[in-house]
Design a protein around this motif. Structure first.
Motif, PDB file in Angstrom:
ATOM      1  N   UNK A  28      -7.601  10.949   6.770  1.00 25.48           N
ATOM      2  CA  UNK A  28      -7.411  12.040   5.819  1.00 25.48           C
ATOM      3  C   UNK A  28      -6.284  11.807   4.835  1.00 25.48           C
ATOM      4  N   UNK A  29      -5.400  10.849   5.133  1.00 25.34           N
ATOM      5  CA  UNK A  29      -4.328  10.551   4.195  1.00 25.34           C
ATOM      6  C   UNK A  29      -4.872   9.808   2.981  1.00 25.34           C
ATOM      7  N   UNK A  30      -4.171   9.973   1.856  1.00 30.85           N
ATOM      8  CA  UNK A  30      -4.538   9.286   0.624  1.00 30.85           C
ATOM      9  C   UNK A  30      -3.657   8.060   0.452  1.00 30.85           C
ATOM     10  N   UNK A  31      -4.282   6.936   0.135  1.00 32.22           N
ATOM     11  CA  UNK A  31      -3.533   5.700  -0.064  1.00 32.22           C
ATOM     12  C   UNK A  31      -3.942   5.064  -1.390  1.00 32.22           C
ATOM     13  N   UNK A  82       5.211   6.598  -8.218  1.00 36.82           N
ATOM     14  CA  UNK A  82       6.310   7.329  -7.603  1.00 36.82           C
ATOM     15  C   UNK A  82       5.902   8.400  -6.617  1.00 36.82           C
ATOM     16  N   UNK A  83       4.581   8.600  -6.438  1.00 33.81           N
ATOM     17  CA  UNK A  83       4.113   9.644  -5.525  1.00 33.81           C
ATOM     18  C   UNK A  83       3.837   9.126  -4.116  1.00 33.81           C
ATOM     19  N   UNK A  84       4.162   7.862  -3.867  1.00 31.98           N
ATOM     20  CA  UNK A  84       3.779   7.229  -2.612  1.00 31.98           C
ATOM     21  C   UNK A  84       4.985   6.712  -1.822  1.00 31.98           C
ATOM     22  N   UNK A  85       4.823   6.681  -0.509  1.00 30.85           N
ATOM     23  CA  UNK A  85       5.727   5.936   0.357  1.00 30.85           C
ATOM     24  C   UNK A  85       5.164   4.531   0.465  1.00 30.85           C
ATOM     25  N   UNK A  86       5.927   3.534   0.022  1.00 25.02           N
ATOM     26  CA  UNK A  86       5.422   2.168  -0.064  1.00 25.02           C
ATOM     27  C   UNK A  86       5.590   1.449   1.271  1.00 25.02           C
ATOM     28  N   UNK A 116       0.858  -1.186   0.000  1.00 25.19           N
ATOM     29  CA  UNK A 116       0.000   0.000   0.000  1.00 25.19           C
ATOM     30  C   UNK A 116       0.894   1.235   0.000  1.00 25.19           C
ATOM     31  N   UNK A 117       0.516   2.205  -0.807  1.00 23.94           N
ATOM     32  CA  UNK A 117       1.277   3.442  -0.886  1.00 23.94           C
ATOM     33  C   UNK A 117       0.560   4.566  -0.171  1.00 23.94           C
ATOM     34  N   UNK A 118       1.292   5.296   0.645  1.00 26.31           N
ATOM     35  CA  UNK A 118       0.747   6.455   1.354  1.00 26.31           C
ATOM     36  C   UNK A 118       1.231   7.709   0.636  1.00 26.31           C
ATOM     37  N   UNK A 119       0.315   8.515   0.137  1.00 27.33           N
ATOM     38  CA  UNK A 119       0.677   9.688  -0.652  1.00 27.33           C
ATOM     39  C   UNK A 119       1.531  10.654   0.159  1.00 27.33           C
ATOM     40  N   UNK A 120       2.617  11.132  -0.457  1.00 28.93           N
ATOM     41  CA  UNK A 120       3.520  12.043   0.234  1.00 28.93           C
ATOM     42  C   UNK A 120       3.086  13.501   0.097  1.00 28.93           C
ATOM     43  N   UNK A 121       2.251  13.799  -0.895  1.00 26.77           N
ATOM     44  CA  UNK A 121       1.764  15.160  -1.087  1.00 26.77           C
ATOM     45  C   UNK A 121       0.246  15.123  -1.185  1.00 26.77           C
TER      46      UNK A 121
END
Length: 384
Positions: free
Chosen positions: A289-292, A263-267, A249-254
């Motif tokens: 509130x975070x985007x995943x 490439x926009x996520x912390x994996x 799962x990727x957590x959006x950094x912005x």
């Protein structure tokens, strides 16, 4: 004069291999190294200790930094699961080097890390090597971005072929088996870092609407477990097979980006799913509130991502050498060849002296924030 040198040697006599490797690397810089980084893999922890001590003994007045590993990189190749020594030597006359060693102490019934040096105005990056079995690497790294005023940290978790008891850290003539070691590097010779997490997104981006710590309970207002089931049903046969091998799962950094793409996520790993609770357990804390977005990984995706990031970095910088920290789940296990990552750096950036090791967890910045990763390749690049 050549500024960098590297060598990788193998052999049943690990101390002899260490001697050959350090002498070969030093010869390439006319024996005038300021920094020597080295990595040792071997089945006998005592031999690994002696080999590391031999490298430090022969490095002259250079700052030395190294660790044990289950595999090493250097000399244009990778070696896993056998005795090998990789040495990287650098002549850095205008670069400031500040070694440090970290330990943990109990303060007010809490574990605290001591020994971290405060970055100076010229520091550009820090190399960090840790013993993951007893040093709180992830918790420490999470706090470093703020504590070190944004200084990027790069490195990895050491390991050994016999697990916890075989981990060794080497720093400036000393052999230690606990804590963490590193060096702050200051000056214009440090170009920056490249971090490739090697995943691609599947399915839509979703907002976390209910979570507790690292337990994800609701996505876009719906049961997180049921959302995952819906996603898997809609995947192609190929992606479904990859998801069954291991979904991430990727957590959006912005959070303010209009779209969140590759490439926009912390994996982070998806480590558990509970149908009764309706929750998903992931390998990090998540907030409402975070985007995943769910992610999959395969050799093709990892190769493409690393190549893209190296190409983008090379378009802005001329690279002379690098230190490479690659996950022990990459190499032969992912690419069917241990030299994939080191050859990619040499091919795309034209940087010949590249050395490092296969880590039990990699350390590197994503979107300006230091993190501990898995299945990642992290490069610290130096100017020619």
């Amino acid at each position: 004069m050549t500024r960098f040198g590297d060598a990788l040697t193998t052999g049943a006599d690990l101390v002899n291999a260490a001697e050959r490797a350090v002498l070969q690397a030093l010869e390439q810089v006319d024996g005038l190294a300021d920094l020597v980084c080295f990595f040792v893999s071997g089945t006998d922890p005592e031999e690994v200790t002696l080999a590391g001590a031999k490298v430090m003994e022969l490095s002259g007045g250079a700052v030395t930094l190294g660790c044990s590993a289950t595999g090493v990189l250097g000399g244009g190749r990778g070696v896993e699961g056998q005795g090998a020594v990789s040495v990287w030597a650098a002549r850095l006359p205008e670069v400031e080097l500040t070694p440090f060693r970290l330990d943990t102490v109990v303060e007010d019934e809490q574990l605290a890390v001591v020994g971290m040096r405060e970055p100076g105005p010229n520091d550009r990056a820090g190399i960090l090597l840790t013993n993951p079995y007893e040093f709180p690497t992830q918790a420490f790294v999470r706090e470093t971005t703020a504590a070190l005023d944004g200084l990027p940290l790069i490195g990895g978790m050491a390991d050994g072929m016999r697990g916890e008891d075989s981990v060794r850290l080497f720093s400036d003539g000393e052999v230690v088996d606990n804590g963490a070691i590193g060096v702050l590097i200051g000056g214009e010779g440090v170009l920056g870092t490249v971090v490739s997490q090697g995943c691609r997104p599947v399915g839509p981006s979703m907002t976390v609407t209910k979570a507790e710590g690292n337990l994800l309970l609701e996505l876009a207002g719906e049961n997180a477990y049921e959302k995952l089931e819906e996603l898997v049903e809609e995947l192609s046969d190929e992606d479904r097979e990859l998801a069954e091998r291991g979904l991430h799962i990727g957590v959006a950094m912005d959070e303010y980006a209009d779209q969140h793409e590759h490439g926009d996520f912390l994996i982070r790993s998806l480590v558990g799913a509970d149908s009764e609770l309706g929750g998903l357990t992931i390998g990090d804390m998540v907030e409402i509130g975070q985007t995943v977005r769910f992610q999959v990984r395969d050799a093709g995706t990892a190769d493409e991502d690393f190549a893209r990031r190296l190409t983008e970095f090379g378009a802005e910088h001329a690279v002379g050498a690098g230190l490479l920290f690659s996950c022990n789940g990459r190499g032969d296990g992912l690419f069917t060849r241990a030299d994939h990552d080191v050859l990619a750096v040499r091919r795309i950036l034209g940087a010949a002296p590249v050395a490092g090791f296969f880590a039990a967890g990699e350390i590197g910045p994503v979107s300006g924030v230091n993190h501990v990763h898995g299945f990642t390749a992290c490069l610290l690049a130096f100017a020619p």
